[in-house]
Design an enzyme around this catalytic site. Structure first.
Site, PDB file in Angstrom:
ATOM      1  N   ASP A 212      45.325  39.712  40.509  1.00  0.00           N
ATOM      2  CA  ASP A 212      46.047  40.043  41.079  1.00  0.00           C
ATOM      3  C   ASP A 212      47.630  40.230  41.033  1.00  0.00           C
ATOM      4  O   ASP A 212      48.446  39.319  40.620  1.00  0.00           O
ATOM      5  CB  ASP A 212      46.087  39.084  42.910  1.00  0.00           C
ATOM      6  CG  ASP A 212      46.608  40.189  43.662  1.00  0.00           C
ATOM      7  OD1 ASP A 212      47.503  40.881  43.223  1.00  0.00           O
ATOM      8  OD2 ASP A 212      46.787  39.562  44.902  1.00  0.00           O
TER       9      ASP A 212
ATOM     10  N   ASP B 120      46.323  46.814  50.571  1.00  0.00           N
ATOM     11  CA  ASP B 120      45.836  45.707  51.406  1.00  0.00           C
ATOM     12  C   ASP B 120      45.347  46.369  52.448  1.00  0.00           C
ATOM     13  O   ASP B 120      45.698  46.333  53.246  1.00  0.00           O
ATOM     14  CB  ASP B 120      46.842  44.194  51.243  1.00  0.00           C
ATOM     15  CG  ASP B 120      46.521  43.504  50.709  1.00  0.00           C
ATOM     16  OD1 ASP B 120      46.549  44.070  49.604  1.00  0.00           O
ATOM     17  OD2 ASP B 120      47.325  43.073  50.687  1.00  0.00           O
TER      18      ASP B 120
HETATM   19  C1  GLA Z   1      47.567  40.910  47.928  1.00  0.00           C
HETATM   20  C2  GLA Z   1      45.667  41.162  47.545  1.00  0.00           C
HETATM   21  C3  GLA Z   1      45.100  40.525  48.836  1.00  0.00           C
HETATM   22  C4  GLA Z   1      45.712  38.840  48.916  1.00  0.00           C
HETATM   23  C5  GLA Z   1      46.716  38.611  48.357  1.00  0.00           C
HETATM   24  C6  GLA Z   1      46.820  36.954  48.005  1.00  0.00           C
HETATM   25  O1  GLA Z   1      47.822  40.924  48.850  1.00  0.00           O
HETATM   26  O2  GLA Z   1      45.768  42.424  47.596  1.00  0.00           O
HETATM   27  O3  GLA Z   1      44.231  40.855  48.960  1.00  0.00           O
HETATM   28  O4  GLA Z   1      44.647  38.175  47.376  1.00  0.00           O
HETATM   29  O5  GLA Z   1      47.798  39.165  47.421  1.00  0.00           O
HETATM   30  O6  GLA Z   1      48.686  36.699  48.227  1.00  0.00           O
END
Ligand code: GLA
Length: 414
Positions: free
Chosen positions: A157, A220
């Site tokens: 990520d 997200d």
């Molecule tokens: C980002 C990712 C999410 C999750 C969060 C965790 O926002 O896109 O899917 O993994 O981080 O902090």
């Protein structure tokens, strides 16, 4: 290979193709990810219970097999909480889980003992999105450690990598993702590689070149979007646009299936609640993800699974469309403000067609074989109800409830 099963209720058989080679993740990954239920509260015990529930609920029988730990298992930077803080690495540079994860290797070995697989998460930057230790300058240490612990999937990520390099061009992004991709490929272990950088730098064009098995195409989904419309519609529309890049071993990832009992990231102690999506909206959600050959990760609470949620997640004929070995992501045949028609070719010569009513009122939605570039007579099967509903020579049309879907499989008539 053909597997036959028989009992007093009848018999079934199914043929399987076993493929050996360098490519892994030939069908979209299926499983559970903790983020939208637990956020930064996740513990080893929660993951353990989720793995148990994958088996006891029957979801594992439908191939939901990955138990994915998301953010917040490592040590938190900038905290005075002794359970989460402290030295992020040992003297050799090995990353240390926080006190909520007392034994990673025992956890993965338990998950494996259930016939399941285990996933883990980190960032190419110095810290993860939730402020825990990332892999920057320890990429090889971490890849090795994840394999030693027995993980089968890594979600990588982007998060704080921007502080290392603000370069969001494909070349700039390929650097950290390619480095980890090479490290994973060099391991004596198959590790599915999920890129999470929210679709920056048109990741669908190069994700496979850095050994990615899937890549998030959008920001997200979150409880804000996952829980109400038009949230998941918009995520799906964005993901749909990259259909040509998806194929076996390399998938567009529109984020998780957020139904059932869901948590709330914005208020870490807010009580979990039942999704606000109607039954029809949940059928649409699962149909969109399956038509798009998306990874299917349930993200609600495993320990509060109700029968309806299980029925949405575990319809074998819907899952078959997602997992189809031809590996095609659906193409858009028609999209207006009120209707969406998707088409997906399937391995056995059939065609999956989904008629979505995006509007708030009942609509008749039709499609002709000519639109679908098909000719001849087809048996039309209502996939959600698992019933043949017609034998049509040129078109079909059906009444679709608001925000609902008619998901069909069209098989050439004998
Ligand atoms: C980002 C990712 C999410 C999750 C969060 C965790 O926002 O896109 O899917 O993994 O981080 O902090």
């Amino acid at each position: 290979m053909t597997i036959r099963a028989a009992n007093s209720a009848g018999s079934m058989e199914r043929s399987f193709t076993i493929v050996a080679g360098d490519t892994i993740g030939l069908t979209p990954q299926m499983g559970w990810n903790d983020w939208y239920s637990y956020y930064s509260r996740i513990t080893q015990a929660d993951v353990h219970s989720a793995a148990d529930a994958l088996v006891s609920s029957g979801m594992a029988d439908y191939d939901y097999q990955f138990v994915d730990i998301d953010d917040a298992w490592a040590r938190r930077l900038k905290t005075t909480d002794p359970q989460l803080g402290g030295n992020t690495r040992d003297a050799e540079g090995n990353i240390r889980p926080n006190d909520r994860f007392p034994n990673m290797a025992a956890l993965t070995s338990y998950i494996h003992s259930l016939g399941l697989k285990a996933g883990i998460y980190t960032s190419p930057g110095p810290s993860t999105c939730a402020g825990f230790e990332g892999s920057y300058q320890h990429e090889a240490d971490d890849a090795r450690e994840f394999a030693r612990w027995g993980f089968d999937l890594l979600k990588y990520d982007y998060c704080s990598y921007r502080s290392v390099s603000p370069d969001l061009s494909p070349a700039g992004l390929k650097k950290p993702y390619g480095m980890m991709g090479d490290l994973l490929k060099g391991l004596d272990r198959d590790v599915i590689y999920n890129l999470c950088e929210y679709g920056k730098g048109d990741v669908w064009q190069w994700g496979e070149q850095v050994s990615g098995n899937s890549w998030r195409t959008t920001g997200d989904l979150g409880v804000e979007k996952g829980d109400t419309l038009p949230g998941f519609y918009h995520v799906a529309f964005a993901n749909m646009a990259h259909a040509e890049y998806a194929h076996s071993g390399a998938w567009n990832d529109p984020d998780y299936i957020l139904i059932g009992t869901v948590g709330d990231a914005r208020h870490s102690n807010a009580p979990a609640h039942q999704t606000n999506l109607s039954a029809e909206e949940q059928y649409s959600y699962m149909s969109l993800w399956s038509m798009m050959a998306a990874p299917l990760f349930f993200a609600g609470e495993m320990t509060h699974l109700d029968t309806f949620t299980l029925n949405v997640l575990c319809n074998s004929e819907v899952i078959d469309i997602d997992q189809d070995s031809l590996g095609q992501q659906a193409r858009v045949l028609r999209q207006t403000g009120d209707e969406l028609v998707l088409k997906k070719k399937l391995d056995d010569g059939a065609t999956a067609v989904a008629l979505f009513n995006l509007s708030g009122s009942v609509r008749d939605i039709g499609v002709s074989w000519q639109d679908l570039a098909l000719a001849g007579t087809f048996v039309t099967r209502d996939v959600w109800r698992q019933q043949d509903v017609g034998h049509e020579a040129s078109s079909c049309s059906t009444t679709v409830a608001p925000h609902s879907v008619m998901l069909m499989r069209l098989t050439p008539a004998k």
